[in-house]
Design an enzyme around this catalytic site. Structure first.
Site, short mmCIF file in Angstrom:
data_model
loop_
_atom_site.label_atom_id
_atom_site.label_comp_id
_atom_site.label_asym_id
_atom_site.label_seq_id
_atom_site.Cartn_x
_atom_site.Cartn_y
_atom_site.Cartn_z
N TYR A 11 48.89 35.35 28.72
CA TYR A 11 48.59 35.52 27.29
C TYR A 11 48.01 36.92 26.99
O TYR A 11 48.61 37.71 26.23
CB TYR A 11 47.63 34.41 26.84
CG TYR A 11 47.05 34.54 25.45
CD1 TYR A 11 47.83 34.99 24.38
CD2 TYR A 11 45.73 34.19 25.22
CE1 TYR A 11 47.28 35.08 23.11
CE2 TYR A 11 45.18 34.28 23.95
CZ TYR A 11 45.96 34.74 22.90
OH TYR A 11 45.42 34.83 21.65
N ILE A 12 46.90 37.25 27.60
CA ILE A 12 46.26 38.53 27.25
C ILE A 12 46.98 39.69 27.93
O ILE A 12 47.22 40.74 27.32
CB ILE A 12 44.76 38.49 27.61
CG1 ILE A 12 44.09 37.30 26.89
CG2 ILE A 12 44.08 39.80 27.19
CD1 ILE A 12 42.67 37.02 27.35
N PHE A 80 44.34 41.30 34.87
CA PHE A 80 44.18 40.09 34.03
C PHE A 80 44.44 38.81 34.82
O PHE A 80 43.99 37.74 34.40
CB PHE A 80 45.19 40.12 32.87
CG PHE A 80 44.97 41.24 31.89
CD1 PHE A 80 44.07 41.10 30.85
CD2 PHE A 80 45.68 42.43 32.00
CE1 PHE A 80 43.87 42.12 29.94
CE2 PHE A 80 45.50 43.45 31.09
CZ PHE A 80 44.59 43.30 30.06
N PHE A 83 43.21 32.24 36.84
CA PHE A 83 43.17 30.94 36.16
C PHE A 83 41.91 30.95 35.30
O PHE A 83 40.88 31.48 35.71
CB PHE A 83 43.09 29.79 37.16
CG PHE A 83 44.36 29.55 37.94
CD1 PHE A 83 45.58 30.06 37.52
CD2 PHE A 83 44.34 28.78 39.10
CE1 PHE A 83 46.75 29.82 38.23
CE2 PHE A 83 45.51 28.54 39.82
CZ PHE A 83 46.71 29.06 39.39
N ASN A 99 42.32 31.44 43.92
CA ASN A 99 43.22 32.18 43.03
C ASN A 99 42.54 33.42 42.43
O ASN A 99 43.11 34.49 42.41
CB ASN A 99 43.72 31.27 41.92
CG ASN A 99 44.85 31.92 41.14
OD1 ASN A 99 45.92 32.13 41.69
ND2 ASN A 99 44.59 32.28 39.90
N TYR A 150 34.94 28.55 37.26
CA TYR A 150 35.62 29.67 36.60
C TYR A 150 34.64 30.84 36.42
O TYR A 150 34.92 31.97 36.84
CB TYR A 150 36.19 29.23 35.24
CG TYR A 150 36.66 30.38 34.40
CD1 TYR A 150 37.62 31.26 34.88
CD2 TYR A 150 36.12 30.62 33.13
CE1 TYR A 150 38.03 32.35 34.12
CE2 TYR A 150 36.54 31.69 32.37
CZ TYR A 150 37.48 32.56 32.86
OH TYR A 150 37.88 33.63 32.12
N ASN A 184 35.91 34.30 23.12
CA ASN A 184 37.16 33.53 22.93
C ASN A 184 38.23 34.40 22.29
O ASN A 184 37.93 35.21 21.42
CB ASN A 184 36.87 32.30 22.07
CG ASN A 184 36.10 31.27 22.86
OD1 ASN A 184 34.98 31.54 23.30
ND2 ASN A 184 36.68 30.11 23.08
N ARG A 295 32.87 17.95 26.50
CA ARG A 295 33.68 18.34 27.65
C ARG A 295 32.77 19.01 28.68
O ARG A 295 31.91 19.81 28.30
CB ARG A 295 34.75 19.31 27.16
CG ARG A 295 35.74 19.76 28.18
CD ARG A 295 36.84 20.61 27.55
NE ARG A 295 36.37 21.94 27.15
CZ ARG A 295 37.17 22.91 26.74
NH1 ARG A 295 38.48 22.72 26.66
NH2 ARG A 295 36.69 24.08 26.37
N GLY A 297 31.02 21.46 31.06
CA GLY A 297 30.96 22.92 31.20
C GLY A 297 30.91 23.67 29.89
O GLY A 297 30.93 24.90 29.89
N1 UDP Z 1 37.74 22.27 21.88
C1 UDP Z 1 37.84 21.02 21.30
N2 UDP Z 1 38.98 20.31 21.48
C2 UDP Z 1 40.04 20.78 22.21
C3 UDP Z 1 39.93 22.08 22.78
C4 UDP Z 1 38.77 22.78 22.61
O1 UDP Z 1 36.90 20.55 20.65
O2 UDP Z 1 41.06 20.08 22.34
C5 UDP Z 1 36.49 23.05 21.72
C6 UDP Z 1 35.79 23.36 23.04
O3 UDP Z 1 34.89 22.33 23.36
C7 UDP Z 1 35.10 24.68 22.73
C8 UDP Z 1 36.00 25.35 21.70
O4 UDP Z 1 36.83 24.32 21.19
O5 UDP Z 1 33.86 24.45 22.12
C9 UDP Z 1 36.87 26.42 22.31
O6 UDP Z 1 37.51 25.86 23.44
P1 UDP Z 1 38.72 26.58 24.16
O7 UDP Z 1 39.21 25.64 25.22
O8 UDP Z 1 39.71 27.06 23.15
O9 UDP Z 1 38.08 27.88 24.82
P2 UDP Z 1 36.84 28.03 25.85
O10 UDP Z 1 35.61 28.15 24.97
O11 UDP Z 1 36.82 26.83 26.73
O12 UDP Z 1 37.15 29.29 26.56
#
Ligand code: UDP
Length: 335
Positions: A11-12, A80, A83, A99, A150, A184, A295, A297
Site C-alpha cells: 500500500y504505502i 517499506f 507485515f 518477516n 508488530y 494511521n 481488539r 493491542g
Molecule cells: N477498527 C474497528 N473496526 C474494524 C477495524 C478497525 O473498530 O473493523 C478500529 C481499531 O480498533 C482502531 C481504528 O479502527 O481503533 C484503526 O484501526 P486500523 O486497523 O485501521 O489501524 P491500526 O490503528 O490498527 O493501525
C-alpha cells in the site's frame, strides 16, 4: 536519482514509487507479493515506463537480496516491506520477528555488499506502545515500550539500524538512516491509479467502504468503552500522499553517521465513529455497524506531535482532512 523501494507493491510502498516516478526518479521496486499483488506493479509500470524496474525477491533470502540490490545500485533505499497487522502479530509473533526483523538484517547486509549508504525506514507509532496521557500528543522522546510483536519488531529494526550506522561510523565509514514513525494512513493516489488494496482487509476505512456497499456485512466497532469522548479509539490519520511527501522531504535530511527519528502525523485525532460518519458521507450511503468488544493491542488514543518534522523539514500534511481521505478511499473503491 536511483532509488530502491522494498515492499514496492504494498500500500504505502506503491504510492511512494508512484510519487518518485512522477518526480522523475529511476525506481527499482522489490516485493515478494506475500501481501500484495502484481496488478499494482503493472500500474507502476504504466506510470513509470522504463524508469521503473521490478524484481520479485524474498528479503529473508540474503543472497537473493544482495543480487537484487546489485541489479540497479541505488543512492538510497526506502524500506517499506513488512507485515503490519497488529492483531495478527499478537496471534503469530514469530511471523513478525522473522518477516520484519529478518528481512531488515538481510537488507542491511545487502546495502553493505552494494555499498549503499542511505536508508529510510518505515517505523511506526506502535513502537511507543500505550503512551501515558501526559505523553499525548506523542513526540519522538515518548518512551518506546511496544505492547505487541508488530511494535516490538519495528523497534528492534530501529535499534539494529542504529547499531549498523554506529558500527560504520566507528570504522570511519558513512551510513545514515531516517526512521519515519507513521501514525494511521488512509486514502490513495489523486489520479486513482492505485489505492489501498489488502487481502484480507483489516483496516477501518476500507472496511467501512466495503460495508457501505454490502461487500462486508457490517463494521464491528472494536470497543466503545475507551476513555475517549465517544468511547471509541482515537487515531491520527494521514493521507498516504502526505506520508509519501514526508519521505521525499526525509531524503533531503538523512544525516550521515547518525539516525534521525521523526513522527509523521497531523497532530489531530479522529475517533472510530467520526471516521465512520466521514465514510458514510463519502460513500453516499450509511455504513452499517455494531458495537463490539475491544481488539487486542489497541491503545485508546494515538496522536502525533508533529513539531519535529515541521521544524526539520518543510513538510506539512496538506491533504489529510477526514473528508479528503475518505473521498479518496471511496473513489478508489468505487473504481
Ligand atoms: N477498527 C474497528 N473496526 C474494524 C477495524 C478497525 O473498530 O473493523 C478500529 C481499531 O480498533 C482502531 C481504528 O479502527 O481503533 C484503526 O484501526 P486500523 O486497523 O485501521 O489501524 P491500526 O490503528 O490498527 O493501525
Amino acid at each position: 536519482m536511483q532509488i530502491t523501494v522494498t515492499g514496492a507493491a504494498g500500500y504505502i510502498g506503491s504510492h511512494a514509487c508512484l510519487r518518485l516516478l512522477d518526480d522523475g526518479h529511476e525506481v527499482h521496486g522489490l516485493d515478494n507479493f506475500s501481501r500484495s499483488f502484481p496488478r499494482t506493479v503493472a500500474a507502476l509500470q504504466r506510470a513509470g515506463g522504463e524508469r521503473f524496474h521490478f524484481t520479485q525477491v524474498e528479503l529473508n533470502d540474503q543472497d537473493a537480496t544482495v543480487a537484487a540490490l546489485r541489479l540497479h545500485v541505488p543512492e538510497i533505499v526506502l524500506h517499506f516491506a513488512a507485515f503490519a497487522v497488529v492483531p495478527e502479530s499478537v496471534q503469530f509473533p514469530l511471523l513478525y520477528w522473522r518477516n520484519n526483523v529478518g528481512a531488515t538484517v538481510s537488507l542491511l547486509h545487502a546495502m553493505d555488499a552494494a555499498d549503499v549508504q542511505k536508508l529510510i525506514f518505515s517505523s511506526t507509532c506502535a513502537t511507543y506502545g500505550e503512551p501515558a496521557p501526559t505523553h499525548i500528543p506523542m513526540s519522538e522522546d515518548c518512551p518506546q515500550q511496544p505492547t505487541h510483536a508488530y511494535g516490538e519488531s519495528k523497534l528492534a529494526c530501529e535499534r539494529m539500524i542504529n547499531a549498523w550506522v554506529q558500527s560504520h561510523a566507528l570504522a570511519n565509514r558513512d551510513r545514515g538512516a531516517v526512521f519515519l514513525r507513521y501514525f494511521n494512513v488512509a486514502g490513495g493516489d489523486h489520479l486513482d491509479r492505485i489505492g489501498e488494496d489488502h487481502d484480507p482487509e483489516t483496516h477501518l476505512i476500507p472496511i467501512c467502504m466495503r460495508a457501505a456497499t454490502g461487500r462486508h456485512p457490517e463494521l464491528v466497532v472494536y470497543g466503545s468503552d475507551y476513555p475517549t469522548p465517544d468511547g471509541t479509539c482515537i487515531r491520527d490519520y494521514v493521507h498516504v500522499e502526505d506520508l509519501v511527501a514526508a519521505h521525499v522531504e526525509a531524503i533531503k535530511v538523512i544525516p550521515l553517521r547518525q539516525t534521525l527519528a521523526m513522527n509523521v502525523g497531523t497532530g489531530v485525532g479522529a475517533s472510530v465513529l467520526e471516521v465512520l460518519r466521514a465514510c458514510s458521507l463519502a460513500a453516499g450511503s450509511k455504513v452499517p455497524f455494531r458495537m463490539g468488544a475491544r481488539r487486542d493491542g489497541d491503545p485508546p488514543r494515538l496522536i502525533s506531535n508533529p513539531e519535529k518534522i515541521f521544524r526539520l523539514t518543510p513538510w506539512r500534511p496538506t491533504r489529510s482532512s477526514l473528508e479528503r481521505m475518505t473521498q479518496s478511499a471511496w473513489r478508489w473503491f468505487a473504481k
